[in-house]
Design a protein around this motif. Sequence first.
Motif, PDB file in Angstrom:
ATOM      1  N   TRP A  12      20.026  -7.025  23.345  1.00 27.73           N
ATOM      2  CA  TRP A  12      20.594  -5.811  22.779  1.00 27.73           C
ATOM      3  C   TRP A  12      19.500  -4.957  22.146  1.00 27.73           C
ATOM      4  CZ3 TRP A  12      22.231  -4.346  17.537  1.00 27.73           C
ATOM      5  CH2 TRP A  12      22.999  -3.189  17.538  1.00 27.73           C
ATOM      6  N   THR A  15      17.113  -3.063  24.680  1.00 24.13           N
ATOM      7  CA  THR A  15      17.675  -1.959  25.457  1.00 24.13           C
ATOM      8  C   THR A  15      17.884  -0.699  24.618  1.00 24.13           C
ATOM      9  OG1 THR A  15      19.913  -2.749  25.059  1.00 24.13           O
ATOM     10  CG2 THR A  15      18.826  -3.478  27.096  1.00 24.13           C
ATOM     11  N   ARG A  16      17.622  -0.733  23.337  1.00 20.86           N
ATOM     12  CA  ARG A  16      17.757   0.444  22.467  1.00 20.86           C
ATOM     13  C   ARG A  16      16.512   1.326  22.573  1.00 20.86           C
ATOM     14  NH1 ARG A  16      22.441   0.688  22.708  1.00 20.86           N
ATOM     15  NH2 ARG A  16      22.412  -1.180  23.897  1.00 20.86           N
ATOM     16  N   ASP A  36      12.648   3.018  25.771  1.00 21.26           N
ATOM     17  CA  ASP A  36      13.379   1.869  25.225  1.00 21.26           C
ATOM     18  C   ASP A  36      12.421   0.695  25.078  1.00 21.26           C
ATOM     19  OD1 ASP A  36      13.039   1.131  27.842  1.00 21.26           O
ATOM     20  OD2 ASP A  36      15.134   0.770  28.275  1.00 21.26           O
ATOM     21  N   SER A  38      12.187  -2.094  26.571  1.00 22.05           N
ATOM     22  CA  SER A  38      11.688  -2.761  27.778  1.00 22.05           C
ATOM     23  C   SER A  38      10.449  -2.066  28.339  1.00 22.05           C
ATOM     24  CB  SER A  38      12.779  -2.845  28.841  1.00 22.05           C
ATOM     25  OG  SER A  38      13.167  -1.562  29.243  1.00 22.05           O
ATOM     26  N   LEU A  45      12.398  -8.733  27.791  1.00 25.46           N
ATOM     27  CA  LEU A  45      13.570  -8.700  28.660  1.00 25.46           C
ATOM     28  C   LEU A  45      13.629  -9.936  29.551  1.00 25.46           C
ATOM     29  CD1 LEU A  45      16.047  -7.140  29.633  1.00 25.46           C
ATOM     30  CD2 LEU A  45      14.568  -5.982  31.263  1.00 25.46           C
TER      31      LEU A  45
END
Length: 165
Positions: A12, A15-16, A36, A38, A45
């Motif tokens: 979570w 991915t922000r 983000d 990643s 990830l």
Amino acid sequence: MLCAAGAGLALWGITRTWTVAVSTTGGLLDRKHEFDGSESAPLVLGLALVALAGAGALLATRGVARRVLGGLLVLAGAGIAVAAVEGRAGLSGSTGSATAWAVLCAAGGLVVVAGGWEALRHGHEWPGMGARYERSSKAVPVVDEKGTVNSRAAWDALDRGDDPT
């Protein structure tokens, strides 16, 4: 449960949006690109997905295999935490939200470490999946010596998961 929760927390957080870059082109419009987690820490990830799969595999294994899997989860969790911190350190001019998401990812990695450590130390003591999910070797013949098919035995074989053909 710790490993799944930690992996979910890391997924979570990664991915922000960690940072926003605005570039001026000299025209009327500025170009804005949101990065983000990643993009800043791509290893998080992959390791979080490995930890999530490992959490599911803990249910299916037992004994020494579960302890080895616990050791791998400790390594994956530590990798998540280190990669999140390194990814945050590599951002220049980033906002406070990048720090919050990186800390969340690192915390998720530490939760995975805790769950993996428990599996490493005590996993061999935990109950495994029941014998209901294992194939039994008790095969009852469905055809008797006269060549007639015993339909009851065939249905019982199907109920056990055996192939009566």
